[in-house]
Design an enzyme around this catalytic site. Structure first.
Site, PDB file in Angstrom:
ATOM      1  N   HIS A 234       0.824  -1.203   0.000  1.00  0.00           N
ATOM      2  CA  HIS A 234       0.000   0.000   0.000  1.00  0.00           C
ATOM      3  C   HIS A 234       0.861   1.257   0.000  1.00  0.00           C
ATOM      4  CE1 HIS A 234      -3.809  -1.964   0.320  1.00  0.00           C
ATOM      5  NE2 HIS A 234      -3.535  -2.535   1.463  1.00  0.00           N
ATOM      6  N   ASP A 507      -0.767 -17.522 -14.813  1.00  0.00           N
ATOM      7  CA  ASP A 507      -1.129 -18.883 -14.449  1.00  0.00           C
ATOM      8  C   ASP A 507      -0.853 -19.854 -15.590  1.00  0.00           C
ATOM      9  OD1 ASP A 507      -1.928 -18.682 -11.790  1.00  0.00           O
ATOM     10  OD2 ASP A 507      -3.928 -17.989 -12.323  1.00  0.00           O
ATOM     11  N   CYS A 554      -4.173 -10.570 -20.440  1.00  0.00           N
ATOM     12  CA  CYS A 554      -4.263  -9.788 -19.203  1.00  0.00           C
ATOM     13  C   CYS A 554      -3.173 -10.140 -18.199  1.00  0.00           C
ATOM     14  CB  CYS A 554      -5.631  -9.958 -18.552  1.00  0.00           C
ATOM     15  SG  CYS A 554      -5.969 -11.624 -17.953  1.00  0.00           S
TER      16      CYS A 554
END
Length: 625
Positions: A234, A507, A554
């Site tokens: 973050h 993946d 993607c």
């Protein structure tokens, strides 16, 4: 925001006099130049004096209490919660002084912190430890937070993508951040303050938490350096939003610097030069000028179309994992969101979000895109993703599968628990009238899974129409992720059932090569340029093109500019990537022609050696075509 020069001489002399222990009249020896390396997280070049902002460690005595003191200890905890809540509300109000895009980045995280000090798993566990094990409040907070964070990171399993692993780290950090605030309020330890930093300073700190980053004023600071931290947390996201050149994970700098020493921070290369010699300082000033020119060039690219030299348009979209990334996407020049990961709605909750809650989240994102398309992937839970709400609801087991990459995950879970899928479909369809959306199914491997999901999708659409919901005449497209060799090799059959393909190369690479890149022993074998991976991408792309249906990439291949010509040559005309990669990929697209890319791809696909493929990819456009 970049600071081109160090402070003017009078101010620098004042800073030096204020921070050097030796008498002003004694000449100071020239300090040698020293170089450090770290992780670049926010681009830009900063030149200025270094200063620290120390945060004293809280004094904690981890001890047991008497049974008679349980109520008093609970009262101490309640007071710390109230104080933490006030601090976070005040911090959120302070965001109004930051640039609008920075507010949009930081505010959602502060809101999450506020929710987490409510009736959350952390607070319940702390109270239970106080009552049942007679721990002091601060001891209970530390123990419970450590256990929850360890459990979250313990869900990391072979086959997990980098994005999912980074998400686990962020969630663990959120738990520890709330615990830190509670402990400091319980022990009355002061928080870090940046009020004393002079204008134009470079902040050097051992660490920087997201709540700390929210206190930084980008109009006063030149840059940020920390000894801890990484590119996917973050804090890194916030520093990028603030526009502060930043390098994290720089070991040793804080130990050798003296306040007021001049430093050069390169947020592109990830380097820090302390006490730069004249040649290094001159080079840094030239780099500042070059970076400013590059920013101008990319700024112009943002408004230009992604079109090849011979006039072929290419769709460039962005991936979105957290709502706080929306401003970066809007600024990047991406045309819509090509992959909206919806897992964020299920994290840090005790209950599964209902239809209204999900619909409101989608509405916010679709509205923010102002008519650009948004592709929403339904929940992609795998055994490696610990989502408390699903566990508490009995949807998933408390213990992950032995091999979660091969277990109950993605569409398999959703079809086992169709109520999850129905709720998510309904929430998405309810916002489909305010902007173009598409729906994406994760981890599909069989035609039957697509058919079953479409049956549910259309049934939900009919139910909403009967209830009076205004839906588009034709339901939004329903597409699938191509993430396994099985899906890629059966792409011809899947193309008859799906409306579009989105190829997840992360993946797909892991499954094809049987490699978990997070495992150091085999990480070097993870290679998206392996001919087997590229042939699966080619096979799936050609299957979609034969059906005249959209197909996009993607995964990380989409974000690699050097891979863009090869993907275009394979027939891909839609790419979705992290927002920061958009300008560089667009620049490549505008510099090539499809005919040349097609010839290049044909030669690459004839190769069987990954090293040869890599050399060809690296050499394209440099006379190696």
């Amino acid at each position: 925001m970049n600071r081109i020069d160090p402070p003017p001489p009078p101010q620098h002399k004042r800073l030096a006099r204020a921070n050097l222990a030796a008498p002003e009249s004694r000449p100071q020896p020239e300090r040698p130049e020293r170089g450090f390396t770290g992780i670049p997280v926010s681009p830009g070049i900063a030149i200025g004096p270094v200063f620290g902002a120390h945060e004293p460690d809280p004094v904690i005595t981890r001890h047991k209490i008497q049974a008679a003191d349980i109520a008093a200890e609970g009262a101490r905890l309640d007071a710390a919660i109230v104080q933490s809540h006030k601090q976070l509300v005040k911090l959120r109000a302070r965001l109004a002084v930051l640039p609008e895009e920075s507010q949009s980045e930081i505010a959602p995280l502060i809101d999450a912190y506020i929710r987490m000090i409510g009736p959350s798993r952390l607070i319940r566990g702390v109270r239970q430890r106080i009552e049942e094990t007679l721990l002091s409040a601060e001891s209970a907070v530390i123990s419970e937070a450590d256990e929850i964070a360890a459990a979250i990171m313990g869900q990391a399993e072979p086959g997990m993508s980098t994005e999912d692993r980074a998400g686990l780290r962020r969630r663990g950090d959120e738990i520890r951040e709330i615990a830190r605030r509670l402990v400091r309020n319980l022990t009355r330890a002061p928080f870090r303050s940046f009020a004393g930093l002079p204008e134009g300073a470079i902040l050097v700190s051992e660490s920087l938490r997201p709540a700390d980053a929210a206190l930084l004023d980008p109009s006063r600071l030149a840059g940020v350096v920390t000894e801890e931290g990484g590119a996917d947390g973050h804090t890194a996201v916030m520093l990028r939003a603030l526009g502060l050149p930043s390098v994290l994970g720089v070991a040793g700098l804080a130990q050798v610097m003296k306040p007021g020493d001049i430093a050069v921070v390169d947020g592109i290369a990830g380097t820090v030069i302390l006490n730069p010699a004249p040649p290094a300082l001159a080079a840094a000033r030239r780099a500042v000028t070059a970076f400013a020119r590059e920013r101008q060039r990319y700024s112009r690219l943002r408004r230009l179309p992604a079109v090849t030299r011979d006039g072929h348009p290419v769709e460039i979209q962005a991936n979105l994992e957290l709502p706080m990334e929306l401003p970066l996407i809007v600024q990047s020049g991406a045309i819509g969101i090509g992959l909206l990961r919806t897992e964020f709605m299920f994290m840090n909750r005790e209950t599964i979000p209902d239809e209204d809650t999900q619909a409101e989240s989608y509405r916010t994102i679709v509205d923010a895109m102002h008519g650009d398309p948004v592709t929403i992937r339904v929940l992609d839970w795998g055994g490696e993703k610990e989502i408390e709400a699903l566990t508490l609801a009995g949807v998933v087991p408390e213990l992950a599968d032995t091999n979660p990459a091969l277990g109950l995950r993605g569409i398999r879970l959703l079809l086992r628990r169709p109520e999850l899928l129905e709720t998510q479909f309904a929430a998405i369809l309810r916002v489909s009238g305010i902007g173009p959306v598409r729906v994406l199914l994760p981890m599909v491997t069989t035609v039957g899974e697509v058919r079953a999901a479409r049956e549910i999708y259309e049934r939900v659409g009919r139910r909403l129409r009967r209830k009076g919901e205004r839906l588009p005449e034709k339901l939004p497209p329903l597409g699938i992720m191509i993430e396994t060799p099985g899906a890629a090799l059966s792409a011809d059959a899947l193309a008859l059932e799906a409306d579009f393909f989105s190829i997840g190369t992360n993946d797909l690479t892991a499954y094809t090569l049987a490699v978990d890149r997070s495992e150091s022993d085999v990480a070097d074998l993870y290679d998206p340029m392996h001919p087997a991976v590229l042939r699966l991408v080619q096979f799936a792309t050609e299957a979609a093109l034969r059906m005249r249906m959209p197909v996009s990439i993607c995964g990380e291949l989409a974000a690699a500019p050097k891979m863009t010509p090869l993907l275009l040559g394979l027939g891909v005309r839609s790419l979705s990537m992290n927002a920061s990669a958009v300008p560089k990929v667009k620049q490549v697209i505008r510099s090539v022609d499809i005919a040349g890319c097609t010839r290049f791809a044909r030669r690459v696909m004839e190769q069987g050696d990954p090293e040869r493929i890599r050399a060809m990819v690296e050499g394209f456009g440099q006379g190696a075509e």
